[in-house]
Design a protein around this motif. Sequence first.
Motif, PDB file in Angstrom:
ATOM      1  N   GLY A  58       0.802  -1.216   0.000  1.00 29.22           N
ATOM      2  CA  GLY A  58       0.000   0.000   0.000  1.00 29.22           C
ATOM      3  C   GLY A  58       0.832   1.262   0.000  1.00 29.22           C
ATOM      4  O   GLY A  58       0.581   2.196  -0.778  1.00 29.22           O
ATOM      5  N   ASN A  59       1.845   1.318   0.848  1.00 31.39           N
ATOM      6  CA  ASN A  59       2.689   2.510   0.915  1.00 31.39           C
ATOM      7  C   ASN A  59       3.523   2.684  -0.353  1.00 31.39           C
ATOM      8  O   ASN A  59       3.764   3.809  -0.798  1.00 31.39           O
ATOM      9  CB  ASN A  59       3.602   2.430   2.137  1.00 31.39           C
ATOM     10  CG  ASN A  59       2.833   2.484   3.441  1.00 31.39           C
ATOM     11  OD1 ASN A  59       2.006   3.362   3.646  1.00 31.39           O
ATOM     12  ND2 ASN A  59       3.090   1.537   4.323  1.00 31.39           N
ATOM     13  N   LEU A  60       3.939   1.578  -0.943  1.00 30.38           N
ATOM     14  CA  LEU A  60       4.694   1.656  -2.193  1.00 30.38           C
ATOM     15  C   LEU A  60       3.817   2.199  -3.318  1.00 30.38           C
ATOM     16  O   LEU A  60       4.265   3.030  -4.120  1.00 30.38           O
ATOM     17  CB  LEU A  60       5.234   0.278  -2.561  1.00 30.38           C
ATOM     18  CG  LEU A  60       5.939   0.144  -3.908  1.00 30.38           C
ATOM     19  CD1 LEU A  60       7.144   1.077  -3.988  1.00 30.38           C
ATOM     20  CD2 LEU A  60       6.359  -1.299  -4.157  1.00 30.38           C
ATOM     21  N   ILE A  61       2.577   1.750  -3.390  1.00 33.18           N
ATOM     22  CA  ILE A  61       1.676   2.216  -4.444  1.00 33.18           C
ATOM     23  C   ILE A  61       1.431   3.717  -4.322  1.00 33.18           C
ATOM     24  O   ILE A  61       1.493   4.457  -5.313  1.00 33.18           O
ATOM     25  CB  ILE A  61       0.349   1.430  -4.391  1.00 33.18           C
ATOM     26  CG1 ILE A  61       0.589  -0.029  -4.799  1.00 33.18           C
ATOM     27  CG2 ILE A  61      -0.694   2.069  -5.295  1.00 33.18           C
ATOM     28  CD1 ILE A  61      -0.636  -0.917  -4.632  1.00 33.18           C
ATOM     29  N   VAL A  62       1.151   4.194  -3.124  1.00 35.07           N
ATOM     30  CA  VAL A  62       0.862   5.616  -2.934  1.00 35.07           C
ATOM     31  C   VAL A  62       2.089   6.477  -3.236  1.00 35.07           C
ATOM     32  O   VAL A  62       1.991   7.518  -3.894  1.00 35.07           O
ATOM     33  CB  VAL A  62       0.359   5.870  -1.498  1.00 35.07           C
ATOM     34  CG1 VAL A  62       0.113   7.363  -1.275  1.00 35.07           C
ATOM     35  CG2 VAL A  62      -0.922   5.094  -1.234  1.00 35.07           C
ATOM     36  N   VAL A  86      -2.384   1.184   4.077  1.00 35.59           N
ATOM     37  CA  VAL A  86      -1.549   2.390   3.987  1.00 35.59           C
ATOM     38  C   VAL A  86      -1.440   3.029   5.360  1.00 35.59           C
ATOM     39  O   VAL A  86      -2.401   3.031   6.137  1.00 35.59           O
ATOM     40  CB  VAL A  86      -2.140   3.404   2.975  1.00 35.59           C
ATOM     41  CG1 VAL A  86      -1.244   4.633   2.856  1.00 35.59           C
ATOM     42  CG2 VAL A  86      -2.319   2.752   1.610  1.00 35.59           C
ATOM     43  N   SER A  87      -0.277   3.575   5.656  1.00 36.53           N
ATOM     44  CA  SER A  87      -0.049   4.335   6.887  1.00 36.53           C
ATOM     45  C   SER A  87       0.739   5.596   6.559  1.00 36.53           C
ATOM     46  O   SER A  87       1.482   5.629   5.566  1.00 36.53           O
ATOM     47  CB  SER A  87       0.703   3.493   7.920  1.00 36.53           C
ATOM     48  OG  SER A  87       1.995   3.154   7.451  1.00 36.53           O
ATOM     49  N   ALA A  88       0.568   6.614   7.370  1.00 35.40           N
ATOM     50  CA  ALA A  88       1.255   7.882   7.120  1.00 35.40           C
ATOM     51  C   ALA A  88       2.766   7.717   7.228  1.00 35.40           C
ATOM     52  O   ALA A  88       3.532   8.225   6.397  1.00 35.40           O
ATOM     53  CB  ALA A  88       0.770   8.951   8.109  1.00 35.40           C
ATOM     54  N   ALA A  89       3.218   6.998   8.249  1.00 35.60           N
ATOM     55  CA  ALA A  89       4.653   6.814   8.442  1.00 35.60           C
ATOM     56  C   ALA A  89       5.261   6.030   7.274  1.00 35.60           C
ATOM     57  O   ALA A  89       6.331   6.370   6.766  1.00 35.60           O
ATOM     58  CB  ALA A  89       4.914   6.086   9.756  1.00 35.60           C
ATOM     59  N   GLY A  90       4.560   4.998   6.840  1.00 37.78           N
ATOM     60  CA  GLY A  90       5.073   4.210   5.727  1.00 37.78           C
ATOM     61  C   GLY A  90       5.128   4.995   4.430  1.00 37.78           C
ATOM     62  O   GLY A  90       6.088   4.884   3.661  1.00 37.78           O
ATOM     63  N   TYR A  91       4.119   5.830   4.186  1.00 36.76           N
ATOM     64  CA  TYR A  91       4.101   6.623   2.952  1.00 36.76           C
ATOM     65  C   TYR A  91       5.263   7.613   2.919  1.00 36.76           C
ATOM     66  O   TYR A  91       5.954   7.735   1.896  1.00 36.76           O
ATOM     67  CB  TYR A  91       2.781   7.372   2.834  1.00 36.76           C
ATOM     68  CG  TYR A  91       2.806   8.458   1.788  1.00 36.76           C
ATOM     69  CD1 TYR A  91       2.858   8.154   0.434  1.00 36.76           C
ATOM     70  CD2 TYR A  91       2.799   9.796   2.166  1.00 36.76           C
ATOM     71  CE1 TYR A  91       2.899   9.153  -0.526  1.00 36.76           C
ATOM     72  CE2 TYR A  91       2.832  10.803   1.220  1.00 36.76           C
ATOM     73  CZ  TYR A  91       2.879  10.472  -0.122  1.00 36.76           C
ATOM     74  OH  TYR A  91       2.927  11.464  -1.063  1.00 36.76           O
ATOM     75  N   VAL A  92       5.480   8.314   4.002  1.00 37.71           N
ATOM     76  CA  VAL A  92       6.563   9.297   4.035  1.00 37.71           C
ATOM     77  C   VAL A  92       7.914   8.617   3.855  1.00 37.71           C
ATOM     78  O   VAL A  92       8.789   9.109   3.139  1.00 37.71           O
ATOM     79  CB  VAL A  92       6.526  10.105   5.353  1.00 37.71           C
ATOM     80  CG1 VAL A  92       7.730  11.044   5.451  1.00 37.71           C
ATOM     81  CG2 VAL A  92       5.242  10.897   5.465  1.00 37.71           C
ATOM     82  N   ALA A  93       8.082   7.463   4.488  1.00 34.78           N
ATOM     83  CA  ALA A  93       9.351   6.750   4.359  1.00 34.78           C
ATOM     84  C   ALA A  93       9.560   6.272   2.917  1.00 34.78           C
ATOM     85  O   ALA A  93      10.659   6.414   2.356  1.00 34.78           O
ATOM     86  CB  ALA A  93       9.378   5.558   5.316  1.00 34.78           C
TER      87      ALA A  93
END
Length: 611
Positions: free
Chosen positions: A152-156, A310-317
């Motif tokens: 999820g974080n990779l896609i975003v 998806v998570s905020a921390a994962g997306y920013v990282a």
Amino acid sequence: MKMDLNEAEKKSGNLNDKSKYVLYGVEDTPSLPMCFLFGLQQAIMCIGGTLSIPFILSGLLCASSGDVTSTLLSITMFMCGIATILQCLFGIRLGIVQGGSHTFIAPIVAMMALDKWRCPESEDSEQRPLNDTSGVQDGDEIWQSRMREIQGNLIVASITQLVLGCTGMLGIIIQFIGPLTIAPTISLIGLSLTGVAIQFNKYQWGIAFLSLSLTLVFSLYLREIKIPLPAYNRKRGCRLVRYPLFQLFPVILSICISWLFCHILTITDVFPNNSTIPSYMARTDSRLEILERAPWFYWPYPFQFGIPTVSAAGYVAFLAATISSIIESVGDYYAAARISGAPPPPAHALNRGIAMEGLSSIVSGMVGSGHGTTSYSQNVGAIGITKVASRAVFLTAGLILVFCGVVGKFGAALTLIPDPVIGGTLTVLFGIVSAVGLSTLKFIDMDSTRNLTILGTALILGLMIPQYISNPENAALIDTGNSELDQVIKVLLGTAMFVGGVVGFILDNTVPGTDEERGIIAWRKSLSSSHDTETADSTALQMYEYPYVTKYLRKINCCTYIPVSPVFNKNIEFNCSCCHRNKKQENITEVGYDNKAAFDEDSTAENSSRL
């Protein structure tokens, strides 16, 4: 073989001056057998960087089963092939191999260090009877839930990269990039990968040195030796041709010879059988269980592990890793163009390249590879050794990688290549990438204290800061009070090419200096194929356009404003009011007007006719 060396030289003579040392240019197409061998060589070269990622991920995902590693390996190789094909056809359209990016490992490590993602204790599984399979599904859920978070974080984050490329923001920044930005960026790509080479070489330095030496001997000492080989064509029938075998296949020859030598030492038990000893990885049967467990056919499909989270921390990282990957890829684009003897990629090609990487990373996240895709520097360096930059060769490499991913047994067989064999060859290729970056310094004034200071500062900071940040003793050095922001800063400052490129970019554009001193004039003149007319420049840049389509796009006015359109760069330069105003005097000379008044009069008439 339908083309001998003389025919290849004739073809290369039709290219610009920079491709005179390239036997097959970007738009040249070798014969089918040669195309396959060249493509296989490029596919093998990306295996070193690709293989390690599934092994790393399986440990981070708390997956102890070897079947998970085999699955991730198939997905990774499949996505490498798909991304390579998309990049060569619709992206930058240069000889580029796309593969899994190690940059994304850092945010994954940070995410998995959170309390909710830590691996559970294995006491329950140890106490469970051997014939009890009730916990199998739970075991799959342990690693699949972590994979869904990564997906999820990779896609975003990749959607952000896609938007960045499609909006043309990168193309605007490129206008301010010169040799003093490109040199440290490209050089630090190779220099910063020394740790990767060490990780492969450390298992058996003797084998690594053998592979390295063979690559150097074939590409340098024996490159002028032509081996008589049988060939056939309809006109001349069967005959012998003298072919530069060592110059065209130094990588695959060195790998095959080193691999055979390792096999001999394996069957004679010279290498230890104990897997805890580092030199065990030099055995050709060290990964034999992967070959046994790999399925014959495996087709990756979207969301096979469930709906991503998806998570905020994962997306920013992941966004920080994406930015670093973009900087690395831009450097690879310029390096690929320069080492291939091609003109520098125009703005629309750069935009498409970054956008296509974003699209490939989105697909990669959907099928569950666990990492984004980026251009591989070692394959760019291989062009300098093999003298083969053909787009058809890299498309073939992409098809081979897709085949390796779909046919699990075939892909697993390539994993049997010992790590030191790959590491020795990578050492040479990483050095070539660094040298290509330094070669751009010939355009600047090397007697200028300004230029030497900027270059030295960019290189030393690019090596020093990431090394300092990655030191475990300095883990708590960056503490802004926000863990997500801390991770972003650590990833950015831990990427050598990002630090060196940004330092060189800022200093080169802020420290006073003439365009001649900065090398801007010589850089643009040399990399524009040294043509004097606008028509010749357009012809040289046609390799970045879509065949059979661009001529129709020129008839559609809206394509003028689309940053990824092949006609975007030319039309914006002459039709956009701001660019027209900034470059008016330059265009007066280029199109041959006698004076400014005549140019203004003709421009006014042209604009009136359009209205």
